[in-house]
Design a protein around this motif. Sequence first.
Motif, PDB file in Angstrom:
ATOM      1  N   MET A   1      -5.076  -3.451 -13.184  1.00  0.00           N
ATOM      2  CA  MET A   1      -4.315  -3.628 -11.935  1.00  0.00           C
ATOM      3  C   MET A   1      -4.273  -5.114 -11.579  1.00  0.00           C
ATOM      4  O   MET A   1      -5.291  -5.793 -11.652  1.00  0.00           O
ATOM      5  N   SER A   2      -3.095  -5.547 -11.263  1.00  0.00           N
ATOM      6  CA  SER A   2      -2.979  -6.966 -10.946  1.00  0.00           C
ATOM      7  C   SER A   2      -3.448  -7.222  -9.519  1.00  0.00           C
ATOM      8  O   SER A   2      -3.590  -6.307  -8.722  1.00  0.00           O
ATOM      9  N   ASN A   4      -1.733  -8.889  -7.537  1.00  0.00           N
ATOM     10  CA  ASN A   4      -0.550  -9.138  -6.723  1.00  0.00           C
ATOM     11  C   ASN A   4      -0.041  -7.839  -6.112  1.00  0.00           C
ATOM     12  O   ASN A   4      -0.131  -6.789  -6.703  1.00  0.00           O
ATOM     13  N   LEU A   5       0.505  -7.986  -4.920  1.00  0.00           N
ATOM     14  CA  LEU A   5       1.000  -6.826  -4.209  1.00  0.00           C
ATOM     15  C   LEU A   5       2.465  -7.075  -3.879  1.00  0.00           C
ATOM     16  O   LEU A   5       2.830  -8.175  -3.466  1.00  0.00           O
ATOM     17  N   TYR A   6       3.290  -6.040  -4.066  1.00  0.00           N
ATOM     18  CA  TYR A   6       4.708  -6.198  -3.749  1.00  0.00           C
ATOM     19  C   TYR A   6       4.932  -5.841  -2.274  1.00  0.00           C
ATOM     20  O   TYR A   6       4.520  -4.779  -1.818  1.00  0.00           O
ATOM     21  N   PRO A   8       7.374  -4.651   0.403  1.00  0.00           N
ATOM     22  CA  PRO A   8       8.684  -3.980   0.304  1.00  0.00           C
ATOM     23  C   PRO A   8       9.761  -4.575   1.205  1.00  0.00           C
ATOM     24  O   PRO A   8      10.930  -4.586   0.832  1.00  0.00           O
ATOM     25  N   GLY A  11      10.402  -8.309   0.132  1.00  0.00           N
ATOM     26  CA  GLY A  11      11.005  -8.368  -1.196  1.00  0.00           C
ATOM     27  C   GLY A  11      10.380  -9.454  -2.041  1.00  0.00           C
ATOM     28  O   GLY A  11      11.065 -10.171  -2.770  1.00  0.00           O
ATOM     29  N   GLN A  12       9.066  -9.574  -1.959  1.00  0.00           N
ATOM     30  CA  GLN A  12       8.373 -10.657  -2.651  1.00  0.00           C
ATOM     31  C   GLN A  12       6.986 -10.176  -3.031  1.00  0.00           C
ATOM     32  O   GLN A  12       6.448  -9.275  -2.397  1.00  0.00           O
ATOM     33  N   SER A  13       6.433 -10.753  -4.072  1.00  0.00           N
ATOM     34  CA  SER A  13       5.102 -10.355  -4.516  1.00  0.00           C
ATOM     35  C   SER A  13       4.115 -11.483  -4.191  1.00  0.00           C
ATOM     36  O   SER A  13       4.411 -12.644  -4.440  1.00  0.00           O
ATOM     37  N   GLY A  49       6.441 -18.169   0.536  1.00  0.00           N
ATOM     38  CA  GLY A  49       7.726 -17.668   0.051  1.00  0.00           C
ATOM     39  C   GLY A  49       8.232 -16.437   0.794  1.00  0.00           C
ATOM     40  O   GLY A  49       9.183 -15.803   0.364  1.00  0.00           O
ATOM     41  N   VAL A 249       3.107  -3.572   4.792  1.00  0.00           N
ATOM     42  CA  VAL A 249       2.134  -3.906   3.740  1.00  0.00           C
ATOM     43  C   VAL A 249       1.572  -5.311   3.975  1.00  0.00           C
ATOM     44  O   VAL A 249       0.367  -5.541   3.922  1.00  0.00           O
ATOM     45  N   VAL A 252      -0.740  -5.209   7.052  1.00  0.00           N
ATOM     46  CA  VAL A 252      -2.042  -4.571   6.803  1.00  0.00           C
ATOM     47  C   VAL A 252      -2.962  -5.512   6.026  1.00  0.00           C
ATOM     48  O   VAL A 252      -4.147  -5.646   6.353  1.00  0.00           O
ATOM     49  N   LEU A 256      -6.453  -6.868   7.733  1.00  0.00           N
ATOM     50  CA  LEU A 256      -7.779  -6.613   7.169  1.00  0.00           C
ATOM     51  C   LEU A 256      -8.622  -7.883   7.277  1.00  0.00           C
ATOM     52  O   LEU A 256      -9.788  -7.849   7.653  1.00  0.00           O
TER      53      LEU A 256
END
Lengths: 310, 257
Positions: A1-2, A4-6, A8, A11-13, A49, A249, A252, A256
């Motif tokens: 698992m990377s 990095n998180l996408y 939504p 529209g960027q990781s 970004g 996302v 959150v 955290l």
Amino acid sequence: MSLNLYLPIAGQSVNIILLLGLGGMVGFLSGLFGVGGGFLLTPLLMMVGIPPTVAAASDSNQIVAASTSGTYAHYRLGNVDFRMGLLLLVGGVLGGTLGVQLIKVLRRLGDADFVIKITYVLMLGTVGSYMFVESLQNLRPRAPSKTKEPTVKKPSLYGRLIQALPWQMSFGKSGISASPLLPLFLGALVGILAAIMGVGGGFIMVPVMVYMLRMPMHVVVGTSLFQILFTCINVTIMQAIYNFTVDVVLAVMLLLGSTIGAQIGTRIGRRLKGDQLKILLASLVLLVMIQMLVGLIKTPHILLGYKGGH
Amino acid sequence: MQRRFLLGRLGLFLLVFVVGGLLPAMSGAAQIDLLLNPTSISIGAFFQGAELKVTAVIPRDAEAIIEVRGPNREEHLVRKGRRWGMWMNTGDLTISDIPGLYLYALTNPDLATMPSAPWGFTALEQQSQITGAVQPEGKAFFFKQFIALKESEGMYISKPGSIVAEPGPEGTKRLTKIFWLPARVPPGVYQVSVRVVQDGAVVMEKQQELRIDKVGLPSLLWTLAHQQATLYGIVAVIIALAAGFLMGFFFKSKGAH
């Protein structure tokens, strides 16, 4: 698992550790000073970004969590003046509505961008310098010869004016008495500025409470967080409905970090003196001001940008 | 007799020459092949951009252009200018009929300067329109700035001479190009194409679709945010409130004071 998180909506990781770190840092400042931290986090997210509109809206969502955590911690320490907070909030909402209309007029005239940026630099510069100088003077040990027999200080013109306002009431937690018109008016003033600048306004509200309402610093921080909490709940829902720019996302991941940061900030804040806190906040405000000024003066790399920021 | 024989030999020679000369080109035309790997791209919760391998089989003596093009859209931009000695946004610009993503590669750098070529940034400039706060003479400048902005995001890339070529069967060659699609690619139907150039003209062309879709959590949240905006906003606030309280509660039970 990377790692990095996408995101939504953005529209960027983005790297998870980076988001947690940014959240933690801003939450820490929030708990320490009672500022939302929007004026710091939004530009940082844009550097990573994230589109400006998504950065600002998701940041508001995140501040809801940080200020809940912070307000709760301060409430248990007895640092929240609910009566004062509510009056400032009502004033803030009225001022915010007025400010949004003002911006619309300025946009039609064409120079909104200039007004926004100059307001930022002037406000940050004035507030930062004043706090810095004042706290520095308070922190310096006074020469013994100066401590003459304490004379009753003659109240200033501003002091006499606020005492002359009608319907004086006492604010127990803050240990002051004032007319409710004063927090309503000042809340509105901050609301206008916050709407123009597109931020929650915590970093203007804190100095206003300290210098214009003369509340003790620790109560100021708790009360400011309480007020910010409601402002940001409102902003988050409005942004979600009208602009579709809240990225849950992203929020959150940030919250955290920030809720933990806010708790640590609150505890460290208790160990510092009010003037030490003020001088730290003043330095931070001045740093942001200088960074903005450099951004205004330095020739940008590319002479085009995406629409959507300020 | 001898003359007839000679004519016959000449005819045969001509036939062999013509058929032999045409065959490779004809078989090339039949064989122009375009393969994508993967054939579609899913944007999931951990999407961080994707590699796209494009393979094309073309006649050995030809040159080629491989393009990846996103759907056309409108880009809303602000131009920066100096006012009272300070840099700020001085007007809005809209560029329409322009792909959101445009990556292309050439077998030969000279193809980039081929007159009236339908590929490359110059072609994009001719196909698109700039409107808004700009004088006609300033348009070229701001289009260059737009390309620079897109290049800085990895959304527009030009790579002349970066296609790997290997000999293929029967007078063909096999071209391979790996493109990187950055994480910010918007979902949509993308076009991947190969154009074959011989003697300064496009002689063959083949296109294939590449679908990019949001799936899983990103798709769910995107749909919720756009179709149930109020609910989405309220849920976002409740999550934040709950997280704030939980964290406050957790720290309280740890008892720092």
